[in-house]
Each structure stands twice: as structure tokens, then as C-alpha cells.
Design a protein around this motif. Structure first.
Motif, mmCIF file in Angstrom:
data_model
loop_
_atom_site.group_PDB
_atom_site.id
_atom_site.type_symbol
_atom_site.label_atom_id
_atom_site.label_comp_id
_atom_site.label_asym_id
_atom_site.label_seq_id
_atom_site.Cartn_x
_atom_site.Cartn_y
_atom_site.Cartn_z
ATOM 1 N N VAL A 8 -6.102 3.956 -2.100
ATOM 2 C CA VAL A 8 -6.544 3.231 -0.895
ATOM 3 C C VAL A 8 -6.582 1.725 -1.182
ATOM 4 O O VAL A 8 -7.102 0.943 -0.385
ATOM 5 N N LEU A 9 -6.009 1.306 -2.323
ATOM 6 C CA LEU A 9 -5.982 -0.125 -2.670
ATOM 7 C C LEU A 9 -4.534 -0.618 -2.686
ATOM 8 O O LEU A 9 -4.032 -1.057 -1.663
ATOM 9 N N VAL A 10 -3.850 -0.423 -3.826
ATOM 10 C CA VAL A 10 -2.462 -0.894 -3.893
ATOM 11 C C VAL A 10 -1.614 -0.210 -2.814
ATOM 12 O O VAL A 10 -0.755 -0.830 -2.181
ATOM 13 N N VAL A 11 -1.904 1.064 -2.581
ATOM 14 C CA VAL A 11 -1.121 1.832 -1.609
ATOM 15 C C VAL A 11 -1.288 1.259 -0.198
ATOM 16 O O VAL A 11 -0.340 1.169 0.575
ATOM 17 N N ARG A 12 -2.503 0.829 0.104
ATOM 18 C CA ARG A 12 -2.784 0.226 1.410
ATOM 19 C C ARG A 12 -2.189 -1.193 1.503
ATOM 20 O O ARG A 12 -1.469 -1.510 2.454
ATOM 21 N N VAL A 13 -2.473 -1.990 0.471
ATOM 22 C CA VAL A 13 -2.047 -3.398 0.514
ATOM 23 C C VAL A 13 -0.533 -3.510 0.534
ATOM 24 O O VAL A 13 0.044 -4.331 1.244
ATOM 25 N N ARG A 14 0.138 -2.655 -0.277
ATOM 26 C CA ARG A 14 1.588 -2.756 -0.379
ATOM 27 C C ARG A 14 2.301 -1.792 0.566
ATOM 28 O O ARG A 14 3.510 -1.589 0.427
ATOM 29 N N ASP A 15 1.545 -1.189 1.465
ATOM 30 C CA ASP A 15 2.166 -0.356 2.507
ATOM 31 C C ASP A 15 2.995 0.793 1.936
ATOM 32 O O ASP A 15 4.100 1.060 2.412
ATOM 33 N N LEU A 16 2.470 1.462 0.926
ATOM 34 C CA LEU A 16 3.272 2.487 0.247
ATOM 35 C C LEU A 16 3.275 3.818 0.985
ATOM 36 O O LEU A 16 4.157 4.640 0.762
ATOM 37 N N VAL A 17 2.245 4.033 1.798
ATOM 38 C CA VAL A 17 2.258 5.219 2.673
ATOM 39 C C VAL A 17 1.766 4.774 4.060
ATOM 40 O O VAL A 17 1.102 3.736 4.178
ATOM 41 N N PRO A 18 2.057 5.553 5.107
ATOM 42 C CA PRO A 18 1.613 5.136 6.438
ATOM 43 C C PRO A 18 0.083 5.035 6.519
ATOM 44 O O PRO A 18 -0.628 5.798 5.859
ATOM 45 N N ARG A 19 -0.386 4.102 7.318
ATOM 46 C CA ARG A 19 -1.817 3.859 7.518
ATOM 47 C C ARG A 19 -2.588 5.147 7.830
ATOM 48 O O ARG A 19 -3.678 5.375 7.317
ATOM 49 N N LYS A 20 -1.973 5.950 8.680
ATOM 50 C CA LYS A 20 -2.598 7.210 9.114
ATOM 51 C C LYS A 20 -2.999 8.071 7.907
ATOM 52 O O LYS A 20 -4.023 8.729 7.904
ATOM 53 N N LEU A 21 -2.172 8.005 6.875
ATOM 54 C CA LEU A 21 -2.388 8.828 5.686
ATOM 55 C C LEU A 21 -3.499 8.250 4.799
ATOM 56 O O LEU A 21 -4.405 8.957 4.370
ATOM 57 N N TRP A 22 -3.415 6.936 4.503
ATOM 58 C CA TRP A 22 -4.430 6.398 3.577
ATOM 59 C C TRP A 22 -5.809 6.336 4.218
ATOM 60 O O TRP A 22 -6.821 6.444 3.542
ATOM 61 N N ARG A 23 -5.853 6.223 5.540
ATOM 62 C CA ARG A 23 -7.165 6.176 6.211
ATOM 63 C C ARG A 23 -7.955 7.470 6.024
ATOM 64 O O ARG A 23 -9.174 7.475 5.961
ATOM 65 N N GLU A 24 -7.224 8.571 5.959
ATOM 66 C CA GLU A 24 -7.869 9.881 5.745
ATOM 67 C C GLU A 24 -8.448 10.012 4.346
ATOM 68 O O GLU A 24 -9.288 10.863 4.080
ATOM 69 N N ARG A 25 -7.944 9.185 3.451
ATOM 70 C CA ARG A 25 -8.278 9.377 2.037
ATOM 71 C C ARG A 25 -9.726 9.018 1.697
ATOM 72 O O ARG A 25 -10.268 9.533 0.728
ATOM 73 N N TYR A 26 -10.341 8.135 2.463
ATOM 74 C CA TYR A 26 -11.745 7.792 2.162
ATOM 75 C C TYR A 26 -12.603 9.061 2.235
ATOM 76 O O TYR A 26 -13.459 9.302 1.388
ATOM 77 N N GLY A 27 -12.346 9.839 3.262
ATOM 78 C CA GLY A 27 -13.090 11.090 3.431
ATOM 79 C C GLY A 27 -12.792 12.077 2.307
ATOM 80 O O GLY A 27 -13.704 12.714 1.766
ATOM 81 N N HIS A 28 -11.507 12.165 1.937
ATOM 82 C CA HIS A 28 -11.139 13.083 0.845
ATOM 83 C C HIS A 28 -11.819 12.646 -0.450
ATOM 84 O O HIS A 28 -12.295 13.469 -1.222
#
Ligand code: AMP
Ligand code: MG
Length: 282
Positions: free
Chosen positions: A124-144
Motif C-alpha cells: 500500500v506504499l510503493v505499489v500505490r505511489v508507483r501505480d503498480l496495481v489498480p487503486r481498487k485493489l490496493w484500497r482493499e488491502r488496508y482491511g486485509h
């Protein structure tokens, strides 16, 4: 500064990365040595009692001192009971699994310490900042992530998450120092300068990660890390504080185990004695 509640607004730019004026380097070193000795004893009891484990997550920007913190804190521990894992760019195999797969297998077993140099938070850091996966996907990760850490805590894992907080100016000095110092030049990575361009995006990503996953059973500790000696002190102190509260329970468990083992030994001895007497009578 410690964050234990989900949802609070965190402003990293309001948190000073320098050590407080009242703490001197010399005093900090003395205190660190005392804490190190206490940590060693605590680890020994936890190892024996086997009802808890510790997961230390170290996060921070390039050159924030993750390796240095590991060197100093792990240096206080008995190597028998500590494992260090570094998480880099995922391998093909890791990418073919869910993002927690590579992390979960290194979660500590009861009695042990696991220290993570980077972690599931990169997702949820490098992946978010560098757009490595769609937003929809990383947003779910906080809960996971929150659920995952709750699972670990229910298994007895004491989860402690650190953000080593350095200022932008300090990072620049450290990166330039690496370039100047032939003994440190091996750490140079052109990507560090590239990542630096995303400083504000990382700040936002860290603020969200901290505020969305802080919990009483998995606190975030923001460590003023501009001075290495203060960083080491804060990390050691917070680990010892988190473990101290368990010491009574560990001592009790060890006491019970000791009594049980003694009774077993006494039982075995009297059975042997009875056997010898029976053989004599025969
Ligand atoms: P270092 O800590 O200097 O060895 O660098 C490790 C690199 O791996 C850093 O640039 C991280 O951003 C990168 N990294 C770690 N985890 C991930 C991930 N899940 N996805 C992409 N990059 C990652
Ligand atoms: Mg690096």
C-alpha cells in the motif's frame, strides 16, 4: 509518537524527525545498553514460555535506517530466537500469489522474534505511489492487513510497526554521504533519487497506512530518526515496554512448567526405584 487507533488523522510533517533537546547522545547510549540487557532477559522468558511471539515491522524511506535499527536491536537478542526477513521487489512466484502469501510464511512462531525489513505495507506504499496495481485493489488491502494482524495477535503475536521518520534534508545528506564514503557506496541505488521525487506521495501513503491499520494490538510507532542513536533508543524502549507487560504471565508459565517437569522427574525416579526394588525381591 504511538498510534493505536484506526481512523485518526495523522500529519507526518507535524512530527519532528529530530531528537528532543533534553536527550543527549551519551545518556541515550547508556539507556540503550540497559534496555538491551532487559530485552535479552525478556526474550529468554518468552522463548521458554512459548505463549507469545514478536513481530517487528520496520518501514521507512530509503536511507531512513531500517538496516541500522535491525543491527542494533537484533544485536541485543539471542540469535537462537530471532529471524530477520527483507522484502524486496516481489519475485515472479510471489507475484503469482496474493500479497500476504510471502509475508505470512515468515510470521514468527511462538517464542520467537521476527523482524521485517519492509513488509506487507509495501503493497500500500510503493505499489500505490508507483501505480503498480489498480487503486481498487490496493484500497482493499488496508482491511486485509488489519485482519491479518488481528489474526497474528490472536495467536499471541505482539505486533509492533515502526515508521522511521527522517526529514527530506536528512535523506539528501545521507544519500550524498553514501556517494562520498567508499565504504558506503555499495548501498548506492539510482532509484533512491527517483523515489525521492515522490516524497509527498509517500508521505500521504504512509499517513493513510498508519491511520488505517493502527490498533491497540498492532500499534504504529513513528520514530524521530534523523539521529541514529535516538532512533535506536526509541525502538528498543518501545519493544521493552510492550514486552514488560507480559513478563508476569511468562514467569507464571515458566514456574508451572518447572513444577511439572520436577514432578515428572520425581515420578520417573520413583518408578525406577520401585523397579530396582522389585528386581531385588525377585
Ligand atoms: P531495499 O530495501 O533497498 O533492498 O529495496 C527494496 C525495494 O523493493 C524497494 O525499492 C521497495 O520499494 C521494493 N519493494 C518491496 N516490496 C515491494 C512490492 N510489494 N512491490 C514492489 N516493490 C516492492
Ligand atoms: Mg534501498
Amino acid at each position: 509518537m504511538v498510534f493505536t487507533e484506526r481512523g485518526g488523522k495523522i500529519r507526518l510533517d507535524r512530527i519532528c524527525a529530530d531528537p528532543p533537546k533534553a536527550v543527549t547522545k551519551e545518556k541515550a547510549r547508556e539507556r540503550f545498553a540497559r534496555l538491551g540487557a532487559e530485552l535479552f532477559d525478556l526474550q529468554d522468558e518468552m522463548w521458554g514460555a512459548k505463549v507469545n511471539s514478536v513481530l517487528i515491522v520496520l518501514q521507512g524511506r530509503d536511507s531512513a535506517g531500517k538496516d541500522g535499527a535491525i543491527k542494533h536491536v537484533a544485536g541485543c537478542l539471542n540469535p537462537r530466537g530471532v529471524r530477520v526477513h527483507s522484502f524486496g521487489v516481489p519475485t515472479d512466484e510471489e507475484r503469482e500469489h496474493d500479497f500476504l502469501w510471502r509475508v505470512h510464511r515468515h510470521a514468527p512462531r511462538l517464542g520467537e522474534f521476527a523482524i521485517f525489513n519492509r513488509s506487507h505495507y509495501e503493497d500500500v506504499l510503493v505499489v500505490r505511489v508507483r501505480d503498480l496495481v489498480p487503486r481498487k485493489l490496493w484500497r482493499e488491502r488496508y482491511g486485509h492487513i488489519a485482519d491479518f494482524e488481528e489474526l497474528l495477535a490472536e495467536h499471541g503475536t505482539i505486533v509492533l510497526k515502526y515508521f522511521l521518520h527522517i526529514s527530506k534534508k536528512e535523506q539528501k545528506e545521507r544519500l550524498l554521504e553514501r556517494e562520498r564514503d567508499p565504504r558506503a557506496a555499495w548501498k548506492l541505488n539510482p532509484n533512491d533519487w527517483k523515489e525521492r521525487e515522490y516524497w509527498d506521495d509517500y508521505t500521504e501513503a504512509y499517513e493513510d497506512a498508519i491511520s488505517r491499520t493502527a490498533a491497540p494490538h498492532a500499534p504504529w510507532i513513528v520514530v524521530p530518526a534523523n539521529a541514529k542513536w535516538y532512533r535506536n533508543l526509541v525502538v528498543a524502549e518501545s519493544i521493552v515496554e510492550a514486552l514488560r507487560g507480559h513478563r508476569k504471565a511468562w514467569s507464571r508459565t515458566l514456574g508451572d512448567m518447572g513444577r511439572k517437569r520436577r514432578a515428572e522427574l520425581a515420578g520417573a525416579r520413583s518408578a525406577r526405584r520401585a523397579g530396582r526394588e522389585r528386581r531385588r525381591e525377585d
